[in-house]
Design a protein around this motif. Structure first.
Motif, short mmCIF file in Angstrom:
data_model
loop_
_atom_site.label_atom_id
_atom_site.label_comp_id
_atom_site.label_asym_id
_atom_site.label_seq_id
_atom_site.Cartn_x
_atom_site.Cartn_y
_atom_site.Cartn_z
N GLN A 26 4.78 -29.59 10.78
CA GLN A 26 5.18 -30.37 9.61
C GLN A 26 6.66 -30.15 9.31
O GLN A 26 7.37 -31.08 8.95
CB GLN A 26 4.31 -29.99 8.41
N SER A 65 5.81 -44.22 5.13
CA SER A 65 5.05 -43.48 4.12
C SER A 65 5.37 -41.98 4.17
O SER A 65 5.41 -41.31 3.12
CB SER A 65 3.55 -43.71 4.27
N GLU A 66 5.65 -41.44 5.36
CA GLU A 66 6.03 -40.03 5.46
C GLU A 66 7.41 -39.80 4.84
O GLU A 66 7.64 -38.78 4.19
CB GLU A 66 6.02 -39.57 6.92
N ASN A 68 8.68 -41.64 2.42
CA ASN A 68 8.43 -41.75 0.98
C ASN A 68 7.84 -40.47 0.42
O ASN A 68 8.24 -40.01 -0.65
CB ASN A 68 7.49 -42.92 0.69
N ARG A 69 6.90 -39.88 1.14
CA ARG A 69 6.25 -38.64 0.69
C ARG A 69 7.27 -37.51 0.58
O ARG A 69 7.29 -36.77 -0.40
CB ARG A 69 5.13 -38.25 1.65
N LYS A 72 9.49 -38.07 -2.43
CA LYS A 72 8.75 -37.79 -3.67
C LYS A 72 8.61 -36.28 -3.87
O LYS A 72 8.80 -35.77 -4.97
CB LYS A 72 7.37 -38.44 -3.62
N GLN A 73 8.30 -35.55 -2.80
CA GLN A 73 8.20 -34.10 -2.89
C GLN A 73 9.54 -33.49 -3.31
O GLN A 73 9.57 -32.54 -4.09
CB GLN A 73 7.77 -33.51 -1.55
#
Length: 107
Positions: A26, A65-66, A68-69, A72-73
């Motif tokens: 990750q 989407s990754e 965006n994630r 956001k984090q």
């Protein structure tokens, strides 16, 4: 990663960080996303619009989407660090105010 978190002021008081498991895969994905950003985007993530998100995703081999994630984090972490900073300043301010109001005969 655990050593790095241990260096953050106040991190030892945060619940869940001690037992957090960090997936190296990750972290590699996050690094790829960040490396796909321009210097200006890293400096000010608020300028990243839909087109830039697509470019970053394509350049990093990840999905939008990754990206965006991750953004956001980042924003959530920024808010949390600001709250921690305000808590630290509040503690310092309270101590100073208490000491001002006290009358010591030898002062």
């Amino acid at each position: 990663m655990e050593d790095l978190i241990g260096m953050i002021p106040g991190a030892n008081k945060m619940k869940g960080l001690k037992n957090a498991n960090f997936d190296e895969k990750q972290l590699t994905h996050v690094e790829a996303i960040i490396q796909s950003m321009t210097a200006q985007e890293r400096q000010d993530p608020s300028i990243i619009n839909a087109g830039r998100r697509k470019r970053i995703a394509k350049g990093s081999g990840r999905t939008v989407s990754e990206v965006n994630r991750l953004l956001k984090q980042f924003e959530e972490m920024k808010k949390m660090m600001k709250q921690m900073s305000n808590m630290q300043q509040g503690k310092k301010g309270k101590k100073g105010k208490k000491m001002k109001g006290m009358n010591f005969p030898f002062m």
